[in-house]
Design a protein around this motif. Structure first.
Motif, PDB file in Angstrom:
ATOM      1  N   HIS A   1       0.825  -1.204   0.000  1.00  0.00           N
ATOM      2  CA  HIS A   1       0.000   0.000   0.000  1.00  0.00           C
ATOM      3  C   HIS A   1       0.862   1.258   0.000  1.00  0.00           C
ATOM      4  O   HIS A   1       0.550   2.227  -0.700  1.00  0.00           O
TER       5      HIS A   1
ATOM      6  N   ARG B   1      -5.667   4.515  -9.869  1.00  0.00           N
ATOM      7  CA  ARG B   1      -4.521   3.710  -9.411  1.00  0.00           C
ATOM      8  C   ARG B   1      -4.717   3.241  -7.972  1.00  0.00           C
ATOM      9  O   ARG B   1      -4.526   2.077  -7.646  1.00  0.00           O
TER      10      ARG B   1
ATOM     11  N   GLU C   1      -6.052  -1.023  -5.444  1.00  0.00           N
ATOM     12  CA  GLU C   1      -5.424  -1.719  -4.315  1.00  0.00           C
ATOM     13  C   GLU C   1      -6.482  -2.244  -3.345  1.00  0.00           C
ATOM     14  O   GLU C   1      -7.168  -1.459  -2.695  1.00  0.00           O
TER      15      GLU C   1
ATOM     16  N   ASP D   1       3.909   5.167  -6.085  1.00  0.00           N
ATOM     17  CA  ASP D   1       3.671   4.968  -7.512  1.00  0.00           C
ATOM     18  C   ASP D   1       2.636   5.960  -8.038  1.00  0.00           C
ATOM     19  O   ASP D   1       2.780   6.502  -9.136  1.00  0.00           O
ATOM     20  N   THR D   2       1.603   6.218  -7.274  1.00  0.00           N
ATOM     21  CA  THR D   2       0.562   7.171  -7.677  1.00  0.00           C
ATOM     22  C   THR D   2       1.155   8.572  -7.831  1.00  0.00           C
ATOM     23  O   THR D   2       0.886   9.256  -8.820  1.00  0.00           O
TER      24      THR D   2
ATOM     25  N   ALA E   1       2.078   1.814  -3.364  1.00  0.00           N
ATOM     26  CA  ALA E   1       1.011   2.315  -4.232  1.00  0.00           C
ATOM     27  C   ALA E   1       0.924   3.837  -4.149  1.00  0.00           C
ATOM     28  O   ALA E   1       0.707   4.507  -5.169  1.00  0.00           O
TER      29      ALA E   1
END
Length: 104
Positions: free
Chosen positions: A21, A53, A57, A27-28, A24
């Motif tokens: 998480h 995005r 998750e 990455d976002t 994520a």
């Protein structure tokens, strides 16, 4: 011994999921910066991509995703050198927050 091993495995699984998480979020932000640096100036387009995005998750619940003016923190409709993306998500009882300037 089996219960201890199962318990340890469950702790490791939760730690791995938290790491996924957190990645994520990174990455976002990375993808959002990339969009802005490649010329996307419409904040809603970048926000939509970021929400898409994060929504991919499992177990991650979006608290907020915003693009604001870096000094005033007022919502921005157009991305420029003063724009910052702010993110907050929840995983269970844990809240993760992050931010990044979109154009440098």
């Amino acid at each position: 011994k089996r219960k201890a091993a199962d318990s340890a495995r469950a702790v490791l699984d939760r730690a791995r999921q938290s790491e996924v998480h957190a990645l994520a979020l990174v990455d976002t932000l990375r993808r959002s910066v990339e969009l802005a640096r490649n010329g996307e100036s419409d904040a809603s387009t970048i926000l939509d991509a970021a929400i898409e995005r994060l929504s991919a998750e499992p177990g991650l619940h979006i608290d907020y995703v915003k693009i604001c003016h870096a000094q005033t923190l007022e919502d921005a409709a157009v991305v420029d050198r003063e724009s910052v993306m702010l993110l907050a998500v929840k995983i269970g009882k844990t809240r993760l927050i992050d931010n990044s300037l979109l154009v440098e």
